[in-house]
Design an enzyme around this catalytic site. Structure first.
Site, PDB file in Angstrom:
ATOM      1  N   GLY A   1      -2.476   5.991  -0.972  1.00  0.00           N
ATOM      2  CA  GLY A   1      -3.883   5.679  -0.768  1.00  0.00           C
ATOM      3  C   GLY A   1      -4.361   4.510  -1.594  1.00  0.00           C
TER       4      GLY A   1
ATOM      5  N   ASP B   1       1.869   4.602   5.705  1.00  0.00           N
ATOM      6  CA  ASP B   1       0.607   4.507   6.433  1.00  0.00           C
ATOM      7  C   ASP B   1      -0.390   3.596   5.714  1.00  0.00           C
ATOM      8  OD1 ASP B   1       0.131   6.314   4.337  1.00  0.00           O
ATOM      9  OD2 ASP B   1      -1.288   7.502   5.510  1.00  0.00           O
TER      10      ASP B   1
END
Length: 386
Positions: free
Chosen positions: A151, A182
């Protein structure tokens, strides 16, 4: 259910020291070199959204958890980003303490929850925030001082300015837990030099200090001891147009050369194959010590994750950031539904036996049909809307 967070990659949740003063908010019309009146250590809020007359700042304030982000934090960050974009001349984002900018989060809660509305909301809102950063209308400066993974990568790499330091440690190690790189990995990784992005995405190789600048992930490099001075200069910057010149003033050449420089030719050659199997074959034929170690690393990763990652980056090289994030949201939902994700988290985080039982266990058993399933379009009402 516990607040959903992302995985603190490799390092786990451990106590880290805090800087005595991290800075904060000044209500005066001009910020001076004197320490601001707000200390991050004085607040229990996980996100400190501060501002001066015309500058905005976001401080990730969970130093004991290496500033890992959760859904509540993502929502606070997004709200402040939207507010500052309309009313401020620039925005700085940084982490509390000297250990991490943001090490990701705790995926244990995600895999335990499964494909619930809350776990999907985390990915949906996180990726929406990544998209906002990638198209931010005012200068966005991420001070990636310390561990930057998962993140934390999404909160920095898509911004216009990313300042690495001698303490920066960057990695995208998702294939080791049965996931995929991601937070826009499908966009920025293929756009690094040669096959470097594919190498980083498949192996999870850690870039340290100046490596982060040399790889192209950071736009600038600044010694950590000068970061407070840089922040003060940015907060005193009279015109946003002066930001590039100011950052260049504090930029310095890293002391150590790029650790991967001796291997770039081999990376480009071996990772140019048209399949993961081809990459492994190239490494076997290479026979060098570097190739043997790389092959050993890849053989520990989830076969499914490697094939999904290979396809993801291949497709992402031709897509916009928004299109990449929409694709990644489909992948995230599928990984919550059925993948090696849960087993990877069990082996690395829960039981910590470091012996994941991947299903399938061999690359040859990962069918093309199974790979395509991860990329299938979701029902219209469930697709990520950007």
């Amino acid at each position: 259910m516990r607040p959903i967070q992302r995985f603190v990659y490799t390092f786990g949740h451990r106590t880290c020291s805090q800087l005595p003063l991290i800075g904060g908010v000044s209500v005066s019309t001009r910020i001076t070199r004197a320490p601001m009146a707000f200390s991050a250590r004085q607040s229990s809020s996980s996100v400190l959204a501060t501002e001066s007359s015309n500058k905005g700042m976001i401080i990730l304030n969970r130093p004991k958890a290496l500033n890992a982000i959760n859904l509540e934090m993502v929502r606070k960050i997004y709200k402040h980003l939207k507010k500052c974009e309309k009313s401020k001349s620039l925005l700085i984002i940084k982490g509390t303490g000297d250990k991490a900018f943001c090490a990701g989060g705790d995926v244990r809660a995600l895999v335990e929850a499964g494909p619930t509305d809350e776990s999907k909301s985390f990915f949906r809102e996180e990726y929406t925030t990544n998209a906002l950063i990638g198209n931010y209308k005012i200068p966005y400066i991420a001070i990636i001082d310390g561990i930057t993974m998962g993140g934390g990568v999404g909160l920095s790499v898509h911004g216009k300015y990313r300042v690495a330091t001698d303490r920066t440690l960057f990695a995208m190690p998702e294939t080791a837990i049965g996931l995929f790189p991601d937070v826009g990995g499908s966009y920025f990784l293929p756009r690094l030099q040669g096959k470097l992005g594919l190498y980083l995405g498949l192996t999870g190789y850690r870039l340290k200090g100046g490596d982060v600048f040399y790889s192209g992930i950071a736009s600038h490099y600044c010694e950590s001891c000068k970061i407070p001075e840089l922040e003060t200069a940015l907060l005193n910057c009279p015109d946003a147009d002066d930001v590039p010149e100011l950052l260049q003033k504090f930029h310095s050449k890293p002391e150590k050369p790029f650790s991967l420089e001796p291997f770039l030719e081999q990376i480009n050659k071996n990772f140019a194959a048209d399949s993961v199997e081809g990459i492994l074959e190239n490494l076997q034929n290479d026979g060098s010590e570097w190739a043997k170690k790389t092959l050993e690393t890849l053989c520990k990763m989830s076969p499914t994750s490697m094939k999904v990652t290979f396809r993801q980056l291949e497709l992402g090289s031709q897509l916009s950031l928004a299109q990449c994030l929409i694709m990644e949201y489909r992948l995230a939902v599928r990984h919550l539904e059925r993948s090696d994700f849960k087993e990877g988290v069990r082996a690395l985080l829960i039981d910590k036996d470091q012996k994941p039982q991947w299903q399938p266990s061999q690359l040859s058993e990962v069918t093309e049909e199974h790979v395509q399933w991860f990329f299938r379009k979701l029902p219209d009402t469930e697709e990520l809307k950007l």
